[in-house]
Design a protein around this motif. Structure first.
Motif, PDB file in Angstrom:
ATOM      1  N   ARG A  83       1.004  -1.409   0.081  1.00 41.04           N
ATOM      2  CA  ARG A  83       0.137  -0.100   0.060  1.00 41.04           C
ATOM      3  C   ARG A  83       0.776   1.315  -0.010  1.00 41.04           C
ATOM      4  N   LEU A  84       2.072   1.289   0.732  1.00 39.09           N
ATOM      5  CA  LEU A  84       2.951   2.419   0.460  1.00 39.09           C
ATOM      6  C   LEU A  84       3.377   2.535  -0.743  1.00 39.09           C
ATOM      7  N   GLY A  88       1.259   5.853  -1.279  1.00 37.35           N
ATOM      8  CA  GLY A  88       2.365   6.632  -0.574  1.00 37.35           C
ATOM      9  C   GLY A  88       1.974   6.596   0.696  1.00 37.35           C
ATOM     10  N   ASP A  89       2.755   7.146   1.771  1.00 39.86           N
ATOM     11  CA  ASP A  89       2.603   7.059   3.002  1.00 39.86           C
ATOM     12  C   ASP A  89       1.786   8.545   3.560  1.00 39.86           C
ATOM     13  N   GLY A  96       4.767  12.096   0.329  1.00 40.35           N
ATOM     14  CA  GLY A  96       4.395  10.610   0.410  1.00 40.35           C
ATOM     15  C   GLY A  96       3.855  10.091  -0.781  1.00 40.35           C
ATOM     16  N   PHE A  97       2.671  10.915  -1.454  1.00 39.33           N
ATOM     17  CA  PHE A  97       1.989  10.675  -2.229  1.00 39.33           C
ATOM     18  C   PHE A  97       2.903  10.712  -3.527  1.00 39.33           C
ATOM     19  N   ARG A 102       1.150   5.783  -7.978  1.00 37.08           N
ATOM     20  CA  ARG A 102      -0.319   6.522  -7.904  1.00 37.08           C
ATOM     21  C   ARG A 102       0.249   7.982  -8.345  1.00 37.08           C
ATOM     22  N   GLY A 103       0.986   8.489  -7.475  1.00 36.86           N
ATOM     23  CA  GLY A 103       1.405   9.554  -7.521  1.00 36.86           C
ATOM     24  C   GLY A 103       2.120   9.932  -8.757  1.00 36.86           C
ATOM     25  N   ARG A 104       3.150   9.168  -9.131  1.00 35.15           N
ATOM     26  CA  ARG A 104       3.686   9.387 -10.180  1.00 35.15           C
ATOM     27  C   ARG A 104       2.884   9.256 -11.617  1.00 35.15           C
TER      28      ARG A 104
END
Length: 174
Positions: A83-84, A88-89, A96-97, A102-104
């Protein structure tokens, strides 16, 4: 009433058909990846929450063998790690995202879609790299579902401890 119209691109923007197609294809690829990511995120959250709930329940049951608790803890840790990497955290906020798949992918989608032109070679490489990382994370989730949960359920069944109902594995096209 009908009328034929001609649709043309903005004359102020000089872009070839090939560049427009490359941008379209990259955005379509990113959208497909985002759909797969949503499934992976949902499944990993659901499975992680189930295992965490199971660990709380096991604490209330007397004489649960340590092998069951350790197996459940290992699965819980694996799901937290997955999940991290996926989302992200949350404690780190945007930082963290940004470091998550997902963030990238979101930043790539914004960058490719926010510029009228073909994606850069670096952007295409980043799409490919994140696609591979997402597929690896899905393989890890599916391993937990197909192997680890079954092992845990077998241990629990042998020791007459209520067990988890396995979730459906994630399907991805190769």
């Amino acid at each position: 009433m009908t009328k034929t119209v001609k649709v043309a691109g903005d004359p102020r923007i000089d872009i070839t058909f090939e560049e427009r197609k490359a941008q379209h294809d990259a955005l379509l690829n990113l959208q497909k990846l985002y759909s797969v990511l949503a499934s992976a995120n949902s499944t990993s959250n659901s499975l992680g929450n189930q295992v965490d709930g199971l660990l709380k329940t096991l604490k209330k049951i007397p004489d649960v063998p340590e092998s069951i608790i350790e197996t459940a803890k290992a699965i819980s840790k694996e799901m937290k790690d997955i999940r991290l990497e996926l989302a992200g955290d949350p404690k780190l906020g945007w930082r963290g995202f940004r470091t998550s798949v997902r963030g990238r992918l979101l930043m790539l989608r914004r960058a490719v879609g926010g510029y009228t032109g073909a994606p850069s070679q670096r952007q295409l490489q980043q799409i490919d790299k994140n696609s591979k990382q997402l597929k690896n994370l899905i393989k890890r989730i599916n391993k937990v579902i197909e192997e680890d949960i079954l092992k845990l359920n077998k241990l629990m069944n042998e020791n007459k401890v209520p067990y988890l109902i396995p979730v459906e594995k994630i399907k991805i096209s190769e």
